[in-house]
Every structure is written in C-alpha cells, then in structure tokens.
Design an enzyme around this catalytic site. Structure first.
Site, PDB file in Angstrom:
ATOM      1  N   TYR A 159       8.107 -16.686  13.125  1.00 53.74           N
ATOM      2  CA  TYR A 159       8.114 -16.273  11.720  1.00 53.74           C
ATOM      3  C   TYR A 159       7.106 -14.975  11.521  1.00 53.74           C
ATOM      4  CZ  TYR A 159       6.528 -16.014   7.178  1.00 53.74           C
ATOM      5  OH  TYR A 159       6.310 -15.835   5.667  1.00 53.74           O
ATOM      6  N   TRP A 176       6.491 -10.884   9.142  1.00 58.31           N
ATOM      7  CA  TRP A 176       7.273  -9.940   8.461  1.00 58.31           C
ATOM      8  C   TRP A 176       7.501  -8.823   9.348  1.00 58.31           C
ATOM      9  CZ3 TRP A 176       6.969  -7.961   3.221  1.00 58.31           C
ATOM     10  CH2 TRP A 176       7.062  -8.979   2.282  1.00 58.31           C
TER      11      TRP A 176
HETATM   12  N1  LIG Z   1      -5.287 -18.129   4.094  1.00 58.89           N
HETATM   13  C1  LIG Z   1      -4.019 -17.651   3.925  1.00 58.89           C
HETATM   14  N2  LIG Z   1      -3.333 -17.471   4.752  1.00 58.89           N
HETATM   15  C2  LIG Z   1      -1.993 -16.927   4.704  1.00 58.89           C
HETATM   16  C3  LIG Z   1      -1.497 -16.532   3.258  1.00 58.89           C
HETATM   17  C4  LIG Z   1      -2.615 -16.619   2.317  1.00 58.89           C
HETATM   18  O1  LIG Z   1      -2.231 -16.388   1.241  1.00 58.89           O
HETATM   19  N3  LIG Z   1      -3.977 -17.126   2.351  1.00 58.89           N
HETATM   20  N4  LIG Z   1      -0.396 -15.791   3.058  1.00 58.89           N
HETATM   21  C5  LIG Z   1       0.512 -16.242   3.902  1.00 58.89           C
HETATM   22  C6  LIG Z   1       1.991 -15.458   3.713  1.00 58.89           C
HETATM   23  S1  LIG Z   1       2.537 -15.464   1.917  1.00 58.89           S
HETATM   24  C7  LIG Z   1       2.375 -14.670   4.832  1.00 58.89           C
HETATM   25  S2  LIG Z   1       4.102 -14.080   4.156  1.00 58.89           S
HETATM   26  C8  LIG Z   1       1.937 -14.803   6.118  1.00 58.89           C
HETATM   27  C9  LIG Z   1       2.235 -13.263   6.788  1.00 58.89           C
HETATM   28  O2  LIG Z   1       2.216 -13.531   7.954  1.00 58.89           O
HETATM   29  P1  LIG Z   1       2.821 -12.571   9.182  1.00 58.89           P
HETATM   30  O3  LIG Z   1       4.014 -11.946   8.821  1.00 58.89           O
HETATM   31  O4  LIG Z   1       2.685 -13.289  10.425  1.00 58.89           O
HETATM   32  O5  LIG Z   1       1.669 -11.333   9.069  1.00 58.89           O
HETATM   33  P2  LIG Z   1       1.757  -9.747   9.222  1.00 58.89           P
HETATM   34  O6  LIG Z   1       0.514  -9.327   9.663  1.00 58.89           O
HETATM   35  O7  LIG Z   1       2.401  -9.115   8.619  1.00 58.89           O
HETATM   36  O8  LIG Z   1       2.329 -10.084  10.973  1.00 58.89           O
HETATM   37  C10 LIG Z   1       3.476  -9.175  11.246  1.00 58.89           C
HETATM   38  C11 LIG Z   1       3.197  -8.891  12.849  1.00 58.89           C
HETATM   39  O9  LIG Z   1       4.448  -8.301  13.266  1.00 58.89           O
HETATM   40  C12 LIG Z   1       4.054  -7.116  14.222  1.00 58.89           C
HETATM   41  N5  LIG Z   1       5.410  -6.006  14.050  1.00 58.89           N
HETATM   42  C13 LIG Z   1       5.601  -5.263  13.204  1.00 58.89           C
HETATM   43  N6  LIG Z   1       6.673  -4.707  13.608  1.00 58.89           N
HETATM   44  C14 LIG Z   1       7.248  -5.246  14.743  1.00 58.89           C
HETATM   45  C15 LIG Z   1       8.355  -4.538  15.514  1.00 58.89           C
HETATM   46  O10 LIG Z   1       9.291  -4.069  15.275  1.00 58.89           O
HETATM   47  N7  LIG Z   1       8.369  -5.563  16.596  1.00 58.89           N
HETATM   48  C16 LIG Z   1       7.338  -6.662  16.997  1.00 58.89           C
HETATM   49  N8  LIG Z   1       7.395  -7.206  18.293  1.00 58.89           N
HETATM   50  N9  LIG Z   1       6.057  -6.675  16.431  1.00 58.89           N
HETATM   51  C17 LIG Z   1       6.087  -6.164  15.103  1.00 58.89           C
HETATM   52  C18 LIG Z   1       2.937  -6.479  13.280  1.00 58.89           C
HETATM   53  O11 LIG Z   1       2.122  -5.791  14.430  1.00 58.89           O
HETATM   54  C19 LIG Z   1       2.240  -7.745  12.974  1.00 58.89           C
HETATM   55  O12 LIG Z   1       1.157  -8.132  13.943  1.00 58.89           O
HETATM   56  O13 LIG Z   1       0.689 -15.090   6.205  1.00 58.89           O
HETATM   57  C20 LIG Z   1       0.516 -16.345   5.517  1.00 58.89           C
HETATM   58  N10 LIG Z   1      -0.941 -16.733   5.578  1.00 58.89           N
HETATM   59  N1  LIG Z   2      -1.059  -5.415  -0.700  1.00 52.19           N
HETATM   60  C1  LIG Z   2      -0.413  -6.391  -0.333  1.00 52.19           C
HETATM   61  N2  LIG Z   2       0.667  -7.053  -1.167  1.00 52.19           N
HETATM   62  C2  LIG Z   2       1.190  -8.075  -0.705  1.00 52.19           C
HETATM   63  C3  LIG Z   2       0.939  -8.678   0.203  1.00 52.19           C
HETATM   64  C4  LIG Z   2       0.069  -8.257   1.140  1.00 52.19           C
HETATM   65  O1  LIG Z   2      -0.588  -8.816   2.291  1.00 52.19           O
HETATM   66  N3  LIG Z   2      -0.625  -7.025   0.907  1.00 52.19           N
HETATM   67  N4  LIG Z   2       1.754  -9.810   1.017  1.00 52.19           N
HETATM   68  C5  LIG Z   2       3.015  -9.987   0.221  1.00 52.19           C
HETATM   69  C6  LIG Z   2       3.490 -11.376   0.289  1.00 52.19           C
HETATM   70  S1  LIG Z   2       4.054 -11.830   1.885  1.00 52.19           S
HETATM   71  C7  LIG Z   2       3.516 -12.507  -0.594  1.00 52.19           C
HETATM   72  S2  LIG Z   2       4.179 -13.662  -0.363  1.00 52.19           S
HETATM   73  C8  LIG Z   2       2.967 -12.066  -2.053  1.00 52.19           C
HETATM   74  C9  LIG Z   2       2.163 -12.925  -2.523  1.00 52.19           C
HETATM   75  O2  LIG Z   2       1.837 -12.852  -3.766  1.00 52.19           O
HETATM   76  P1  LIG Z   2       0.721 -14.161  -4.606  1.00 52.19           P
HETATM   77  O3  LIG Z   2       1.228 -15.605  -4.122  1.00 52.19           O
HETATM   78  O4  LIG Z   2       0.975 -13.692  -6.108  1.00 52.19           O
HETATM   79  O5  LIG Z   2      -0.289 -13.694  -4.077  1.00 52.19           O
HETATM   80  P2  LIG Z   2      -1.997 -14.218  -3.594  1.00 52.19           P
HETATM   81  O6  LIG Z   2      -2.794 -13.142  -3.433  1.00 52.19           O
HETATM   82  O7  LIG Z   2      -1.815 -15.322  -2.797  1.00 52.19           O
HETATM   83  O8  LIG Z   2      -2.009 -14.997  -5.212  1.00 52.19           O
HETATM   84  C10 LIG Z   2      -2.223 -14.598  -6.510  1.00 52.19           C
HETATM   85  C11 LIG Z   2      -3.372 -14.885  -7.195  1.00 52.19           C
HETATM   86  O9  LIG Z   2      -3.458 -16.256  -7.372  1.00 52.19           O
HETATM   87  C12 LIG Z   2      -4.741 -16.767  -7.947  1.00 52.19           C
HETATM   88  N5  LIG Z   2      -4.933 -17.991  -7.710  1.00 52.19           N
HETATM   89  C13 LIG Z   2      -5.243 -18.805  -6.307  1.00 52.19           C
HETATM   90  N6  LIG Z   2      -5.188 -19.901  -6.751  1.00 52.19           N
HETATM   91  C14 LIG Z   2      -4.892 -20.332  -8.045  1.00 52.19           C
HETATM   92  C15 LIG Z   2      -5.149 -21.265  -8.832  1.00 52.19           C
HETATM   93  O10 LIG Z   2      -4.975 -22.397  -8.293  1.00 52.19           O
HETATM   94  N7  LIG Z   2      -4.866 -21.180 -10.145  1.00 52.19           N
HETATM   95  C16 LIG Z   2      -4.723 -19.827 -10.658  1.00 52.19           C
HETATM   96  N8  LIG Z   2      -4.413 -19.806 -11.906  1.00 52.19           N
HETATM   97  N9  LIG Z   2      -4.615 -18.863  -9.734  1.00 52.19           N
HETATM   98  C17 LIG Z   2      -4.924 -18.897  -8.326  1.00 52.19           C
HETATM   99  C18 LIG Z   2      -5.430 -15.762  -6.815  1.00 52.19           C
HETATM  100  O11 LIG Z   2      -6.634 -15.447  -7.635  1.00 52.19           O
HETATM  101  C19 LIG Z   2      -4.672 -14.687  -6.460  1.00 52.19           C
HETATM  102  O12 LIG Z   2      -5.394 -13.410  -6.428  1.00 52.19           O
HETATM  103  O13 LIG Z   2       2.124 -10.809  -2.007  1.00 52.19           O
HETATM  104  C20 LIG Z   2       2.990  -9.699  -1.179  1.00 52.19           C
HETATM  105  N10 LIG Z   2       2.145  -8.457  -1.733  1.00 52.19           N
HETATM  106 MO   LIG Z   3       4.211 -14.064   1.972  1.00 50.65          MO
END
Ligand SMILES: Nc1nc2c(c(=O)[nH]1)N[C@H]1C(S)=C(S)[C@@H](COP(=O)(O)OP(=O)(O)OC[C@H]3O[C@@H](n4cnc5c(=O)[nH]c(N)nc54)[C@H](O)[C@@H]3O)O[C@H]1N2
Ligand SMILES: Nc1nc2c(c(=O)[nH]1)N[C@H]1C(S)=C(S)[C@@H](COP(=O)(O)OP(=O)(O)OC[C@H]3O[C@@H](n4cnc5c(=O)[nH]c(N)nc54)[C@H](O)[C@@H]3O)O[C@H]1N2
Ligand SMILES: [Mo]
Length: 774
Positions: free
Chosen positions: A118, A120
């Site tokens: 899993y 991005w």
């Molecule tokens: N506490 C907490 N944890 C969270 C979240 C949160 O809100 N709170 N959010 C969650 C969410 S929404 C998401 S989507 C996940 C994201 O989790 P990930 O998608 O695992 O996070 P990334 O840092 O985007 O990791 C992508 C990795 O792929 C590598 N990569 C990029 N391009 C390539 C390529 O071409 N080849 C190879 N081999 N590697 C490559 C990058 O260097 C990077 O290390 O995290 C989750 N974790």
């Molecule tokens: N710059 C940047 N943009 C991103 C990403 C990134 O890593 N960097 N990740 C991307 C990815 S993979 C995803 S999935 C999306 C995620 O997009 P979201 O899921 O919308 O992102 P989060 O930042 O986890 O949450 C949004 C907000 O929800 C609020 N929140 C948390 N818990 C609660 C709650 O219990 N109640 C209420 N009312 N609010 C709450 C927090 O203040 C937080 O800032 O963003 C995407 N966009």
């Molecule tokens: Mo995500």
C-alpha cells in the site's frame, strides 16, 4: 554561457501529485522547481525536490541487511531496524531475491507472499511502483493482496450499503460553481482544508479549490466550520468556527436532527419518497428504547458546543440552501462509519439531497479535484494481470496479519483468517509512515523471513527491510501524468540521469522475471518505451472518440499540458436520483437511501449497528481515559509535503521547530504546562513517546494537540520496541485499533496523549542518515 538551445532543453514540465511543475536543470542537476505558469495557486511542496533527489537520503545501490547477507533468511543477529546495511551489486541482490522467491513458493506456496504494498508512490501511468510489483507477482503465481486504503476505508465500505459507491460520491460531488450560484450555507465537519487540496492523486494541471471557495464566499455563501483546527477553513471564508470535542460530530449532527424534528423543520415528503428506515432511526433519536433523547442538550454535553448554537444552526440549515461537507479525516477514527452515516441521515432529514447548492458531500478538500473538475475520458493504464491467490487482508490489518497468523477476524460481513506470511515486498509505500502504533509494527516487522523494499530514499521502511532495491524517481524516467479526476494529461519527460545505480521498477522486474522464467509473460516482449507507446496509442484512440487529435508521444513528452473539457462543470450530486428515483434508483438493496440498513444490521456488529448510532470512542476527551491523559491528538495531513514524501526537503524542514515536527498547542494549555513557542516538547502515552516542536497558537482547540503526519520515524534506539522517536512521528502514539468490524479502517484520529516540556538535552535527528555501513 549556455546557448539558448541548451538553456531551453534544460527546462521540463512534469507531473507530481501536488501539481504540474516546471523544472530547470544545469549539468544534470536541478536548479529550480516552480509551479506551472497556468496554475494560480502552485504548491510550495515543489521546493522539497531540490537537493533531495540526489541528496544523502537517496538509495544509490542495492543493499542487504548485514545479518541477512551473512546468514540468509534465518538471519538472527540484530533486529530489523538496528542492523546496518551492506551495499551489493545488482547481480547479488537479484540472485538473493530469485532464490528466496523459489524457496518460499516451493515450500509454502504463493499465499506466503504479501505484496499489498500500500502507498501513494509517484505520479505516472506506467512506472507506478505498486502496479509494477503486482504484475510481477501475478506472473509468478500471485500473492496476498490488501483491500481498501488508509484514506477513507469506512467510506469505501459503508456507503455502498446506504447510498452508493464512495468513488462515485467523489467523482459526482456537487461542484463549487453550483454551490456559488445556488448555495447559502456550507456546514463543514473537519473543514475543507486547502492545504490538503494541494494534492490531486496522479497529478494536477491547476489548483482551483482556493479560487472556487472564494467565489462561493463572494457570491454570499456562509461557511460554518466544526473543527479542532481553525485553519481547516480558508481564512478568506470567514467561517463561524466551532471547536467541538474531536469525535463528537455524530452527536452534534443528531442534536441538529432532533431540533429539526422537534420543530417540524424536517422534510417528511423527501424521507418518504427517497429513503428507507427513517422510523427506526427516529425511534432511536427520540430514545424510545434506551430512554436517551438525542437532543441539542444531550449533544451539547458530549461535544462542548452550547445547545443554542446547535439549535440556531438547525433552524438556519432548514431555512437555507444548505450543504453538509464532511471531511474524510473524521472517519479515520474509532466508529468512523458513524459521522458518515449521520451526514447522509441529516442531509436526508433536511431533504435537500440532489438540489443545486444543497445536500451533502464527503471528502471535499481531501483531493484538489473534488467539486472542482472531472476527467472526460479514461486515462491509459498498465495492466496488472490476474492474481491467482484469493486471500487478502483489509489494508490496515498488516500488524495483526503478521503477529497473529491463522487467527480469525471479521470484516464486512465475512469471517476471514490471517495468512501465514514468509515474504513481504513493498514498492511505493511507507508503512513506517502510514500505519498506526509503530511499536507494534516494529514487532510485526520482525516476523517475516524476508522483507524486500523497492525505494528511492532511505525511509524508515527501507531501513527495516532485508533487501533494498534502489528505484528511479519520476524525474529519471519517461511517463504520462494524469490526475484521477483532473481534466488534463501532463508530460513527464526524463529530466535527470538515474542517480547512482537506481533502476526503473520495470527493468528490475524484467530482470527478475527472466531469472524466474516468466520474462515473456511479464514484458509481452516490450521495453518500457514500447509499453509507453502502446499506452499512448490507447490514449490517442480514446481522445479521438472525443474529437481530440493528440500529437505523437515524443511531441507530447517535450510539449506542454494537454487540457480537455470538463464533462460536467455544474454537476449536482444525486440530482438524477432526485428527478427520477425509479429509473435512477440507487445501487442499494432498496434502491433508496438507507437510513436503516437491513444488510448491515444482519451482521450483528455492536460497533456498527443498523443505523447511525452514537458510540463512545475508547479514546476521546469524553472518556474515562481522559482523566489520565490531557490531550486529544489529531495527526492531520501536512501542508509542507505529501505524507512522508520529501520530508528531508527544504520546505518541509523550513517549518520544523529545532529540527522536530511542529505540534500545535493552544496558549492556555501551553501556559499551564510552562511551554513556550519554539520549545521541544514530549508527547507520550501507553504506546509510545515522541518529541516535537511547540507552536503555540489560538488556531487549535484547547485540549487538542495537532501533530502533522509524515515526520520520518527516528527512534533513539533503532530496532528497540518503545524507543523514543526523536523527530515527531504521531504514529508512535496512535493505536492500531480500527473503525469497526464493518470496515476495519484506520482510526488514527482517536488518540489521547500527555504532553510536557522536554528539559533534557535533545538527541540529534538521524532520520535522514543512510544506514549503509562504511
Ligand atoms: N497518524 C496518521 N497516519 C496516517 C494518516 C493520518 O491522517 N494520520 N493518513 C493516512 C493516509 S490518508 C494515507 S493515504 C497514508 C499514506 O501513506 P503512504 O502512501 O505510504 O505515504 P507516502 O509517504 O506517500 O509513501 C510513499 C512512498 O513511496 C515512495 N515512492 C514514490 N515513488 C516511488 C517509485 O516510483 N518507486 C518506489 N519503489 N517507491 C516510490 C516514496 O519515496 C515514499 O516513501 O498514511 C496514512 N497514515
Ligand atoms: N498537503 C497535503 N495534502 C494532502 C495530503 C498530504 O499528505 N499533504 N494527503 C492526501 C490524502 S492521501 C488524503 S486521504 C487527504 C485527507 O484529507 P482529510 O482526511 O480531509 O485530512 P485530515 O488532515 O486527516 O483531516 C482534515 C481535518 O479534520 C479535522 N478533524 C480530525 N478529527 C476531527 C473530528 O473528530 N471532528 C472534526 N469536526 N474534525 C476533525 C482535523 O482538524 C483535520 O485538519 O488529504 C490529501 N491531501
Ligand atoms: Mo490518504
């Protein structure tokens, strides 16, 4: 002075998840990175690329963990994470993997290989790491896969039962243009963070979200923001900020719903015609069985929001054209299904679903394109083939799978058994970023016999592997960029020569498939350039059906972004269903919106009953545990990077505090704890401890500490469970419990912690150092 020609040829357009960039190079080195000139709101995440792509965290050569190299898969010795790495030749690394693939497959079958992988990865339709790995593993007899994602698993699982596919919600979300014209109030739960709207999965031609929101404001639309973080709503929107207790949104929405019913402001005709099961929910709301009336006073006690604020808002919502926007962040919490179900239920009670400017949307702000654009046609893709292995896990159960093989668990109405995994392969993801409770993950990562990681950088995941293969970054290979929901395709020419001995994933898997005897099946006789040409032909063919004539591949790669039309610039979510609920019935069992779901009720899950229900999380400011812990930890997405990607970059580092990840704390809390802006602080609970840098701000609710995700895990004692993380990775504090048995989604946002000022000498940051032994 370089001639005009060489100067020109050193400027390239390329695609990133955070937008299209223009990169200038000189002598094969990046000199500047900017947003595309057509983009009025380019992302500063671009600034992280300089100095990192060829910097000291780059993996330059295949490398093997020392004990593993010396003793093989029964390596013993130091634990993963502690052992240094030894650089080896490609030949040695590929030979090790080949032998290991044969050993595991011959002795245990392909069910012993976990290739969920899993993450991005990077933009690009062909060199998508996970797709490359999956095609390779499929050709070699299959693998255990993972289902769903960390982003919105509760939405993916729940919504098909009650309205329809979540991906359709996102694709067909009511456009901001429609809200600007017809809307009056936008009620946001979790805001619409423009910082998150920097990102459009797969690429993005322009950032439109900020302008779109401002257009709504200028047209007179009012915004209300229920969120622990004020800046989840754009300052220009001047939203009414209501900082409720995190995790209390379901209760607030019930309080609103109760007021509507109590005052006869609900839309009974809508409920009768378009929904099913309302009476059962109504009985629950009125406390018919449990004696608890879920009114505004009840909601007020749970959420800390005054009852009259809830009541007044209910009346405004009923009187106005109102859209409820719930961020997917809310469902990344224990019982994360409930705020979603309650969003749909409340919107149904208001009766505005399917009207322009009214109804509900889920996920706005979670991707740049939601409510802004859609693609007019399918983009080409690289075929992954068929997986002969049926076994899968819900994506967030990785730790349980590795620590509890052969045990049973429930998921979405099924009873499943965790497989016994011997070999784990990750390409394009970072579980030591994305998974919760990293100390448990660390234990889990000691279990498999072999862990292979393809990576560009020495991330924590690479440091916890046995065999690490250096992959090229997008800048070192050619590709086609196209955002999942964007209107454009973006050229991705080769900008730099490969760094060190890095190879494209396709070439890595081609070489391995040759050794394993299925090269023809994996490559179908094509080089990567030939695959790109095939995919481009497919793209030309699709485009011609829409009357577009595309240039040849070379001209595309050396040219500019190609923009197509937006197929539905003023789309209104569920308008077709509203206008004709018989012929446009929903894909739910009843064809209607299911306020009560017989199907979900039949699973008998106490953690996800048959209608939206208030369930108290184990960790939140209203629980008994909150006597022991002072703060609710929210770990939202970082403004300065994409997840953990490019954390060593300039922009990401520029916001760190004494080198640590910034943690936002309210001045009242800071004062009580003797914490000043810029201090190093320690966050801890029963699961772990990390340092962070205090940012004292009124933007965050009292009793909430907001620590961005994505700081690279940096244990003081690598490989040791419970070690202090020096850098500020919130996942040493979050728990690995899930939303519910229905979705098994991640629940990171339900976490309590204690905070104190860190008074010892702060250990230096080593997260960005290479683990290769000198
Ligand atoms: N506490 C907490 N944890 C969270 C979240 C949160 O809100 N709170 N959010 C969650 C969410 S929404 C998401 S989507 C996940 C994201 O989790 P990930 O998608 O695992 O996070 P990334 O840092 O985007 O990791 C992508 C990795 O792929 C590598 N990569 C990029 N391009 C390539 C390529 O071409 N080849 C190879 N081999 N590697 C490559 C990058 O260097 C990077 O290390 O995290 C989750 N974790
Ligand atoms: N710059 C940047 N943009 C991103 C990403 C990134 O890593 N960097 N990740 C991307 C990815 S993979 C995803 S999935 C999306 C995620 O997009 P979201 O899921 O919308 O992102 P989060 O930042 O986890 O949450 C949004 C907000 O929800 C609020 N929140 C948390 N818990 C609660 C709650 O219990 N109640 C209420 N009312 N609010 C709450 C927090 O203040 C937080 O800032 O963003 C995407 N966009
Ligand atoms: Mo995500």
């Amino acid at each position: 002075m370089p001639s005009e020609k060489t100067k020109q040829s050193s400027q390239f357009i390329t695609a990133n998840h955070w937008g299209a960039s223009v990169i200038e190079t000189s002598n094969d080195k990046i000199t500047t990175v900017k947003g595309h000139p057509n983009d009025n709101d380019p992302s500063k995440i671009n600034n992280n690329l300089i100095g990192v792509v060829d910097g000291k965290t780059r993996i330059r050569s295949p490398a093997v963990r020392k004990s593993y190299l010396e003793n093989g898969y029964q390596s013993g010795g130091s634990p993963r994470g502690e052992d240094p790495f030894v650089e080896v030749s490609w030949e040695v690394a590929l030979e090790l993997i080949t032998k290991e693939m044969y050993r595991v497959r011959d002795n245990y079958g392909n069910e012993a290989i976990f290739g969920g992988s899993y993450g991005w990865s990077s933009a690009g339709r062909f060199h998508h790491a996970q797709s490359q790995l999956k095609r390779f593993l499929n050709c070699s007899g299959g693998f255990v896969r993972s289902e769903g994602n960390y982003s919105y698993n509760a939405a993916l699982t729940l919504l098909p039962y009650i309205v329809g596919n979540f991906r359709d919600h996102v694709k067909q979300a009511t456009r901001w243009s429609s809200i600007a014209k017809h809307g009056e109030i936008v009620v946001m739960f979790g805001g619409i963070p423009v910082r998150n709207g920097q990102v459009g999965g797969g690429g993005l031609s322009r950032h439109r979200l900020r302008d779109d929101l401002i257009s709504c404001k200028e047209a007179g639309v009012d915004f209300v923001n229920f969120s622990p973080l004020k800046t989840d709503s754009l300052a220009e929107l001047d939203a009414q900020w209501i900082a409720a207790k995190p995790g209390s949104d379901t209760a607030i929405m019930m309080g609103i719903a109760h007021t509507l019913l109590d005052e006869g402001l609900h839309d009974q005709a809508f409920l009768d015609q378009y929904t099913t099961g309302f009476d059962r929910f109504k009985a629950y709301l009125m406390g018919d069985k449990d004696g608890i009336v879920k009114d505004a006073c009840w909601a007020s006690e749970l959420s800390g929001v005054p009852a009259d604020t809830i009541q007044n808002l209910s009346r405004r919502m009923a009187k106005s054209s109102t859209i409820i926007c719930t961020a997917v962040g809310l469902q990344r919490a224990e019982y994360g299904e409930q705020p979603l179900w309650m969003t749909v239920t409340l919107a149904a009670i208001l009766g505005q679903i399917g009207t322009p400017g009214g109804g509900y949307g889920i996920g706005y702000g979670g991707d740049a394109s939601i409510g802004t654009t859609d693609r007019p046609m399918r983009w080409p893709s690289f075929p992954q083939g068929k997986n002969p292995v049926d076994t899968f896990i819900p994506v967030a159960t990785i730790t349980d799978m590795l620590l509890k093989p052969n045990t049973q668990y429930e998921y979405n109405g099924q009873t499943l058994t965790y497989p016994e995994i011997r070999l784990v392969w990750w390409a394009g993801g970072n579980p030591f970023h994305h998974h919760q409770d990293l100390n448990q993950l660390l234990k889990a990562f000691q279990q498999p016999e072999t862990i292979i990681v393809n990576e560009i950088y020495w991330t924590a995941t690479a440091k916890h592997a046995d065999i690490v293969l250096p992959a090229t970054s997008t800048l070192e290979r050619e590709d086609i960029g196209a955002g999942t929901q964007d209107t454009s395709i973006i050229p991705m020419p080769r900008v730099l020569s490969p760094i060190g001995e890095a190879r494209d994933e396709y070439d890595i898997f081609t070489a391995l498939s040759e050794k394993l005897g299925f090269k023809e099946q994996f490559t179908e006789g094509r080089t990567s350039r030939q695959w790109l040409e095939k995919m481009w032909l497919q793209m030309q063919d699709t485009a011609s059906q829409f009357d577009y004539t595309l240039p040849n591949l070379n001209s595309f790669l050396s040219g500019d972004i190609i923009e197509f039309h937006d197929p539905a610039p003023e789309h209104v979510f569920l308008s077709e269903f509203r206008s004709d609920p018989i012929n446009n019935a929903l894909p739910t069992p009843s064809g209607k919106i299911e306020i009560y779901s017989e199907k979900i009720a039949s699973f008998n899950y106490q953690d996800c009953p048959g209608h939206a229900t208030w369930l108290k999380p184990k960790e939140w400011l209203g629980s008994e545990k909150s006597n022991q812990y002072q703060f609710h930890l929210i770990s939202g997405q970082p403004k300065t990077r994409l997840h953990s990607q490019l954390d060593p970059g300039e922009y990401s580092r520029s916001k760190k505090v004494q080198g640590r990840e910034p943690a936002l704390i309210n001045p009242i809390d800071a004062e009580k704890l003797g914490i000043k802006d810029g201090d190093i602080i320690k966050l801890h609970n029963q699961r772990g401890t990390c340092l962070a840098g205090a940012v004292v701000t009124n933007d965050v609710r009292e009793q909430v500490i907001f620590l961005w995700t994505g700081a690279w895990y940096d244990p003081e004692h690598p490989g040791k469970v419970g070690s202090l993380d020096k850098h500020g990775n919130p996942n040493v504090l979050t728990h690995d419990g899930r939303t519910s048995r229905l979705s098994q989604g991640t629940a990171a946002h339900s976490t309590l912690v204690n905070v104190e000022r860190f008074t010892e000498v702060a250990p230096s940051i080593t997260a960005f150092d290479s683990p290769v032994a000198n």
